[in-house]
Scaffold this active site. Structure first.
Site, PDB file in Angstrom:
ATOM      1  N   ARG A 212       0.858  -1.196   0.000  1.00 45.19           N
ATOM      2  CA  ARG A 212       0.000   0.000   0.000  1.00 45.19           C
ATOM      3  C   ARG A 212       0.886   1.234   0.000  1.00 45.19           C
ATOM      4  NH1 ARG A 212      -5.375  -1.703   2.444  1.00 45.19           N
ATOM      5  NH2 ARG A 212      -5.320  -3.907   1.846  1.00 45.19           N
ATOM      6  N   GLU A 214       1.004   4.016   1.271  1.00 50.55           N
ATOM      7  CA  GLU A 214       0.430   4.815   2.361  1.00 50.55           C
ATOM      8  C   GLU A 214       1.261   6.082   2.514  1.00 50.55           C
ATOM      9  OE1 GLU A 214      -2.214   4.158   4.072  1.00 50.55           O
ATOM     10  OE2 GLU A 214      -2.538   1.980   3.944  1.00 50.55           O
ATOM     11  N   ARG A 220       0.968   2.528  12.793  1.00 49.63           N
ATOM     12  CA  ARG A 220       0.258   1.317  12.347  1.00 49.63           C
ATOM     13  C   ARG A 220       0.207   1.118  10.830  1.00 49.63           C
ATOM     14  NH1 ARG A 220      -5.983   1.732  13.670  1.00 49.63           N
ATOM     15  NH2 ARG A 220      -6.554   3.662  12.672  1.00 49.63           N
ATOM     16  N   HIS A 221       0.823   2.065  10.107  1.00 51.43           N
ATOM     17  CA  HIS A 221       0.842   1.931   8.645  1.00 51.43           C
ATOM     18  C   HIS A 221       2.254   1.671   8.134  1.00 51.43           C
ATOM     19  CE1 HIS A 221      -2.993   4.213   8.963  1.00 51.43           C
ATOM     20  NE2 HIS A 221      -3.321   3.373   7.987  1.00 51.43           N
ATOM     21  N   GLU A 357      -8.192  -1.529  14.409  1.00 54.77           N
ATOM     22  CA  GLU A 357      -8.672  -2.504  13.430  1.00 54.77           C
ATOM     23  C   GLU A 357      -7.531  -3.440  13.042  1.00 54.77           C
ATOM     24  OE1 GLU A 357      -9.834  -0.832   9.539  1.00 54.77           O
ATOM     25  OE2 GLU A 357      -8.869  -2.662   8.804  1.00 54.77           O
ATOM     26  N   SER A 360     -10.615  -6.679   8.252  1.00 57.10           N
ATOM     27  CA  SER A 360     -11.940  -6.335   7.751  1.00 57.10           C
ATOM     28  C   SER A 360     -12.368  -7.382   6.746  1.00 57.10           C
ATOM     29  CB  SER A 360     -11.986  -4.923   7.166  1.00 57.10           C
ATOM     30  OG  SER A 360     -11.051  -4.798   6.156  1.00 57.10           O
ATOM     31  N   ARG A 408      -0.213  -6.227  12.501  1.00 58.43           N
ATOM     32  CA  ARG A 408      -1.083  -5.467  13.413  1.00 58.43           C
ATOM     33  C   ARG A 408      -1.611  -6.381  14.508  1.00 58.43           C
ATOM     34  NH1 ARG A 408      -4.978  -1.157  10.508  1.00 58.43           N
ATOM     35  NH2 ARG A 408      -3.361   0.002   9.418  1.00 58.43           N
TER      36      ARG A 408
HETATM   37  P1  AMO Z   1      -8.261  -3.770   4.438  1.00 61.32           P
HETATM   38  O1  AMO Z   1      -7.856  -2.752   3.448  1.00 61.32           O
HETATM   39  O2  AMO Z   1      -9.060  -3.308   5.614  1.00 61.32           O
HETATM   40  O3  AMO Z   1      -9.141  -4.900   3.758  1.00 61.32           O
HETATM   41  O4  AMO Z   1      -6.952  -4.524   4.963  1.00 61.32           O
HETATM   42  C1  AMO Z   1      -7.048  -5.669   5.781  1.00 61.32           C
HETATM   43  C2  AMO Z   1      -6.126  -5.566   6.959  1.00 61.32           C
HETATM   44  O5  AMO Z   1      -4.793  -5.387   6.525  1.00 61.32           O
HETATM   45  C3  AMO Z   1      -4.070  -4.619   7.466  1.00 61.32           C
HETATM   46  N1  AMO Z   1      -3.517  -3.423   6.820  1.00 61.32           N
HETATM   47  C4  AMO Z   1      -2.310  -2.875   7.103  1.00 61.32           C
HETATM   48  N2  AMO Z   1      -1.356  -3.231   7.969  1.00 61.32           N
HETATM   49  C5  AMO Z   1      -0.225  -2.472   8.023  1.00 61.32           C
HETATM   50  N3  AMO Z   1      -0.014  -1.399   7.239  1.00 61.32           N
HETATM   51  C6  AMO Z   1      -0.951  -1.000   6.340  1.00 61.32           C
HETATM   52  N4  AMO Z   1      -0.728   0.055   5.574  1.00 61.32           N
HETATM   53  C7  AMO Z   1      -2.177  -1.752   6.245  1.00 61.32           C
HETATM   54  N5  AMO Z   1      -3.281  -1.655   5.480  1.00 61.32           N
HETATM   55  C8  AMO Z   1      -4.082  -2.678   5.843  1.00 61.32           C
HETATM   56  C9  AMO Z   1      -5.043  -4.245   8.559  1.00 61.32           C
HETATM   57  C10 AMO Z   1      -6.375  -4.383   7.873  1.00 61.32           C
HETATM   58  O6  AMO Z   1      -7.416  -4.639   8.781  1.00 61.32           O
HETATM   59  N6  AMO Z   1      -9.602  -6.969   0.823  1.00 61.32           N
HETATM   60  C11 AMO Z   1      -9.943  -6.491   2.152  1.00 61.32           C
HETATM   61  C12 AMO Z   1     -10.169  -7.626   3.109  1.00 61.32           C
HETATM   62  C13 AMO Z   1     -11.391  -8.470   2.775  1.00 61.32           C
HETATM   63  O7  AMO Z   1     -12.498  -7.923   2.675  1.00 61.32           O
HETATM   64  O8  AMO Z   1     -11.216  -9.684   2.577  1.00 61.32           O
HETATM   65  C14 AMO Z   1      -8.790  -5.578   2.628  1.00 61.32           C
HETATM   66  O9  AMO Z   1      -7.703  -5.563   2.138  1.00 61.32           O
HETATM   67  O10 AMO Z   1      -4.906  -5.177   9.603  1.00 61.32           O
END
Ligand code: AMO
Length: 434
Positions: A212, A214, A220-221, A357, A360, A408
């Site tokens: 990502r 970000e 947390r990112h 979170e 999801s 996370r």
């Molecule tokens: P989502 O975008 O909420 O859902 O991502 C799922 C989980 O991935 C983790 N996460 C991260 N951890 C660290 N750094 C980040 N930048 C980051 N972004 C996300 C989190 C988050 O809850 N496709 C959907 C899931 C689904 O519906 O099956 C998805 O990607 O723990």
């Protein structure tokens, strides 16, 4: 007496042993000196009584730079002065690699080193047993996860990480040049895991990197994390998925508490295992909870980091570390989530752990026409998702799934302050090396 604590210790027929490792510390007390040798399993004391040791051997061993790598052959002696209950009296040693001086950071010094310095010298940081313990627990976590998924009839799959279209919104896509064509690093296996549902492989999971772009620099990112994704067919509602996640997390927490005892003790942590099922809050209930604490959000607003934190505090007062937040407004959720017809909500959920979170997921829209409509509503061009939509055109069962950020989850389990603590070599806005 033999030293048999690990596979790196060689016992010889003549009664001597060979131990190998890093010179953690050298103490010279005049008539006697000690070399503390460290390997993956702990430390062992090499004792050098000056009068009984060859002078050259004494001199060479006791003047080695700290963190040099050696093997020592010697006699094992019982000792009530050491933790292991034994010590080695050296006969000879081999210097495999001499460490440069000064060290970029200490391994045993009790000074607080900035996280940036630690991450810049991660190979050194990881020589600390308590830092390595985090990654041993991460590895155990994945072993337990595989166990739970196999026991529940899930098959492990691997989907592409260089892809033609993103699934989680354009703003966090990493663009790459694919032989002159635009391509992206996969933000999640979302489209592929759903396509697999149309094949009849009705329970699949994947553990793999997710990328990502970000732009936020938070604790947390990160831009690369390990995503644990599951997808299952023939569900009657999102509750089936939530029940499955609970089974898996419960197995992981119990297993870590038991098999990870040593590492947890090193970290001074314990793992709390909340009873299942975890409480379910709806999004609407969360708005009321936040309002009661003076945070007034409008219907449709994101709960945000602050909102999640406040709900975490309320839930923790009730003894709930893990809880669901379900039925988010459909406008907040991606195109692939099923709408709760006749309401502004959706069949979606987040799993929150101590105010953050970690997952999801939800029930997916499996009806071709509705899915297409939802894509258009979200401003996406269905044409660029043809490869995905085709899988829905020719027979797709009802299905749903989830994504869990492994780091996370680990961070919350161990109460670590930053997601980077759970990644060997983190990638973020500014960090591309080491
Ligand atoms: P989502 O975008 O909420 O859902 O991502 C799922 C989980 O991935 C983790 N996460 C991260 N951890 C660290 N750094 C980040 N930048 C980051 N972004 C996300 C989190 C988050 O809850 N496709 C959907 C899931 C689904 O519906 O099956 C998805 O990607 O723990």
């Amino acid at each position: 007496m033999s030293v048999s604590r690990d596979s790196r210790t060689v016992s010889r027929n003549d009664g001597t042993v060979e131990v190998r490792g890093w010179v953690q510390d050298i103490r010279n007390l005049g008539g006697i000196s000690f070399v503390i040798l460290r390997d993956r399993f702990g430390t062992i004391q090499i004792t050098l009584p000056k009068k009984k040791i060859d002078a050259e051997l004494f001199e060479k061993l006791t003047t080695l730079p700290r963190e040099s790598v050696i093997s020592v052959t010697g006699d094992v002696k019982a000792s009530d002065q050491t933790e292991l209950g034994l010590e080695i009296i050296p006969l000879s040693f081999i210097l495999h690699s001499s460490a440069a001086v000064p060290l970029p950071m200490g391994v045993i010094d009790k000074v607080n080193v900035e996280m940036d310095t630690r991450l810049n010298n991660r190979f050194m940081d990881l020589r600390k047993p308590e830092i390595r313990a985090i990654f041993e627990l991460k590895s155990l976590m994945l072993e337990l996860l595989n166990e739970a998924m196999t026991a529940n009839g899930f098959m492990q799959v691997f989907t592409p990480k260089v892809v033609a279209s993103g699934a989680e919104g354009g703003s966090t896509l990493f663009k790459v040049d694919y032989f002159g064509r635009p391509a992206y690093l996969a933000q999640s296996p979302q489209l592929y895991k759903q396509m697999l549902m149309s094949t009849g492989l009705d329970r699949i999971y994947e553990i793999g990197p997710a990328f990502r772009a970000e732009h936020s620099n938070t604790n947390r990112h990160v831009t690369e994390f390990i995503s644990f994704d599951g997808e299952m067919s023939w569900i009657s509602s999102q509750s089936d998925i939530m029940g499955m996640i609970e089974k898996v997390i419960d197995h992981i927490l119990r297993g870590l508490k038991d098999k990870g005892r040593g590492q947890l003790a090193l970290l001074g942590k314990d793992v709390n295992v909340p009873s299942v099922p975890y409480p379910v809050l709806t999004y609407a209930e969360c708005l009321n909870m936040l309002a009661s604490k003076g945070m007034n959000l409008k219907e449709g607003d994101d709960l945000g980091t602050e909102g999640e934190k406040i709900i975490g505090e309320i839930m923790s007062e009730k003894g709930n570390d893990l809880y669901w937040i379900a039925e988010y407004p459909e406008a907040e959720k991606p195109f692939y989530i099923m709408e709760k017809d006749g309401t502004p909500y959706s069949f979606s959920f987040d799993l929150d752990y101590k105010g953050q979170e970690i997952s999801s997921g939800g029930q997916r829209e499996h009806r071709y026409d509705k899915l297409r409509e939802r894509m258009i509503k979200k401003g996406l061009d269905p044409e660029s998702f043809d490869f995905y939509l085709d899988a829905f055109k020719y027979g797709m069962p009802p299905h749903g799934g989830w994504g869990i950020g492994i780091e996370r989850m680990l961070v919350k389990m161990l109460d670590l302050p930053n997601v980077r603590e759970a990644i060997l070599f983190p990638r973020d806005l500014s960090r591309l090396s080491p």
